[in-house]
Design an enzyme around this catalytic site. Structure first.
Site, PDB file in Angstrom:
ATOM      1  N   PHE A 209       4.435  -6.181 -10.255  1.00 62.18           N
ATOM      2  CA  PHE A 209       3.426  -5.692  -9.323  1.00 62.18           C
ATOM      3  C   PHE A 209       2.051  -6.243  -9.636  1.00 62.18           C
ATOM      4  O   PHE A 209       1.593  -6.179 -10.784  1.00 62.18           O
ATOM      5  CB  PHE A 209       3.297  -4.160  -9.417  1.00 62.18           C
ATOM      6  CG  PHE A 209       4.353  -3.397  -8.701  1.00 62.18           C
ATOM      7  CD1 PHE A 209       4.211  -3.064  -7.368  1.00 62.18           C
ATOM      8  CD2 PHE A 209       5.498  -3.003  -9.369  1.00 62.18           C
ATOM      9  CE1 PHE A 209       5.190  -2.352  -6.713  1.00 62.18           C
ATOM     10  CE2 PHE A 209       6.487  -2.284  -8.721  1.00 62.18           C
ATOM     11  CZ  PHE A 209       6.330  -1.954  -7.383  1.00 62.18           C
ATOM     12  N   ASP A 210       1.388  -6.731  -8.616  1.00 62.64           N
ATOM     13  CA  ASP A 210      -0.060  -6.771  -8.650  1.00 62.64           C
ATOM     14  C   ASP A 210      -0.534  -5.312  -8.602  1.00 62.64           C
ATOM     15  O   ASP A 210       0.123  -4.467  -7.980  1.00 62.64           O
ATOM     16  CB  ASP A 210      -0.586  -7.543  -7.441  1.00 62.64           C
ATOM     17  CG  ASP A 210      -2.082  -7.421  -7.300  1.00 62.64           C
ATOM     18  OD1 ASP A 210      -2.791  -7.818  -8.236  1.00 62.64           O
ATOM     19  OD2 ASP A 210      -2.537  -6.917  -6.256  1.00 62.64           O
ATOM     20  N   VAL A 211      -1.651  -5.026  -9.235  1.00 61.14           N
ATOM     21  CA  VAL A 211      -2.124  -3.639  -9.308  1.00 61.14           C
ATOM     22  C   VAL A 211      -3.352  -3.413  -8.424  1.00 61.14           C
ATOM     23  O   VAL A 211      -3.366  -2.544  -7.557  1.00 61.14           O
ATOM     24  CB  VAL A 211      -2.428  -3.243 -10.771  1.00 61.14           C
ATOM     25  CG1 VAL A 211      -2.996  -1.821 -10.846  1.00 61.14           C
ATOM     26  CG2 VAL A 211      -1.161  -3.357 -11.617  1.00 61.14           C
ATOM     27  N   VAL A 212      -4.393  -4.220  -8.631  1.00 58.14           N
ATOM     28  CA  VAL A 212      -5.659  -4.036  -7.922  1.00 58.14           C
ATOM     29  C   VAL A 212      -5.521  -4.556  -6.495  1.00 58.14           C
ATOM     30  O   VAL A 212      -5.338  -5.753  -6.272  1.00 58.14           O
ATOM     31  CB  VAL A 212      -6.803  -4.756  -8.650  1.00 58.14           C
ATOM     32  CG1 VAL A 212      -8.115  -4.576  -7.888  1.00 58.14           C
ATOM     33  CG2 VAL A 212      -6.937  -4.236 -10.072  1.00 58.14           C
TER      34      VAL A 212
ATOM     35  N   THR B   7      -3.058  -3.631  -4.467  1.00 57.21           N
ATOM     36  CA  THR B   7      -1.701  -3.282  -4.047  1.00 57.21           C
ATOM     37  C   THR B   7      -1.404  -1.821  -4.315  1.00 57.21           C
ATOM     38  O   THR B   7      -0.879  -1.111  -3.457  1.00 57.21           O
ATOM     39  CB  THR B   7      -0.670  -4.162  -4.785  1.00 57.21           C
ATOM     40  OG1 THR B   7      -0.979  -5.544  -4.554  1.00 57.21           O
ATOM     41  CG2 THR B   7       0.745  -3.863  -4.316  1.00 57.21           C
TER      42      THR B   7
END
Length: 238
Positions: free
Chosen positions: A11-14, A16
């Protein structure tokens, strides 16, 4: 493409999972007073996007201090070291998207969840807590020493996950940013889930603009992704 073959979802976090646009806008509105009322959300996010794209940009989110000064000059906002530091430190309170926590809990039933963020470790610690710590593995720019979309970030994570028995073909990558994630992941051969968080908005907001790459799967929210996976995998196990 079926979701059944995959063991890990990176996962991308920022952008998403964490709503960084809301976080930036909240801080700017809080400190700008009357000066900020002259600018809409798109103006502020565009100023941030341009500042972040500068060649002398540093690591995120410490770099938000530099960004704030540039944004303030462009938009006529009040400017001080306290305002600038405050933007970087506001990451501690950036909100998750409304569907992130519940959807991640559902996805954990099917996959090992892996964070792949351009953020520094100190920031991910706060964001992971906001998300109720869903990740089995976490990778930051402090670990990889490269920022997405550099393919070396993906190579670093691939190698690290291999020590847990997770092979390249076991991974599916999930992200909002076409620029940072979807384009490079597809070029490298990863199946992808594009979470189009801005599907109902014009422009790219705070994310750097890029040509659209067609993903393997396309959803408007993380909840839609979790629904699709549950529909396939839970029905097959019943």
């Amino acid at each position: 493409m079926s979701f059944r073959p995959f063991k890990a979802m990176t996962f991308d976090v920022v952008g998403t999972l964490i709503d960084f646009e809301a976080g930036i806008l909240n801080h700017v509105r809080q400190v700008s007073g009357e000066a900020g009322k002259a600018h809409g959300d798109d103006d502020i996010l565009q100023a941030y996007r341009y500042a972040r794209a500068k060649k002398d940009a540093g690591w995120f989110p410490d770099d938000l201090e530099r960004c704030y000064h540039l944004m303030a000059a462009q938009l006529g906002l009040p400017d001080s070291e306290e305002h600038a530091r405050g933007l970087a430190q506001s990451v501690r309170n950036w909100p998750a998207f409304p569907d992130s926590v519940e959807a991640l809990k559902r996805l954990r039933k099917h996959f090992k969840l892996v964070a792949m963020t351009n953020a520094q470790r100190w920031a991910l610690d706060f964001m992971a807590k906001t998300l109720e710590n869903p990740f089995e593995h976490e990778f930051t720019i402090d670990d990889s020493r490269y920022e997405k979309p550099d393919p070396q970030y993906f190579a670093f994570v691939r190698g690290a996950l291999s020590t847990d028995g997770i092979r390249f073909e076991d991974i599916i990558h999930t992200a909002q940013s076409q620029y940072h994630d979807i384009g490079v992941a597809m070029r490298l051969g990863y199946p992808t889930c594009w979470i189009e968080r801005r599907f109902d908005k014009q422009g790219s907001g705070g994310t750097l603009e890029s040509e659209r790459t067609e993903p393997t799967h396309h959803f408007r929210s993380l909840a839609e992704l979790a629904d699709a996976i549950d529909a396939e995998l839970l029905s097959q196990s019943a």
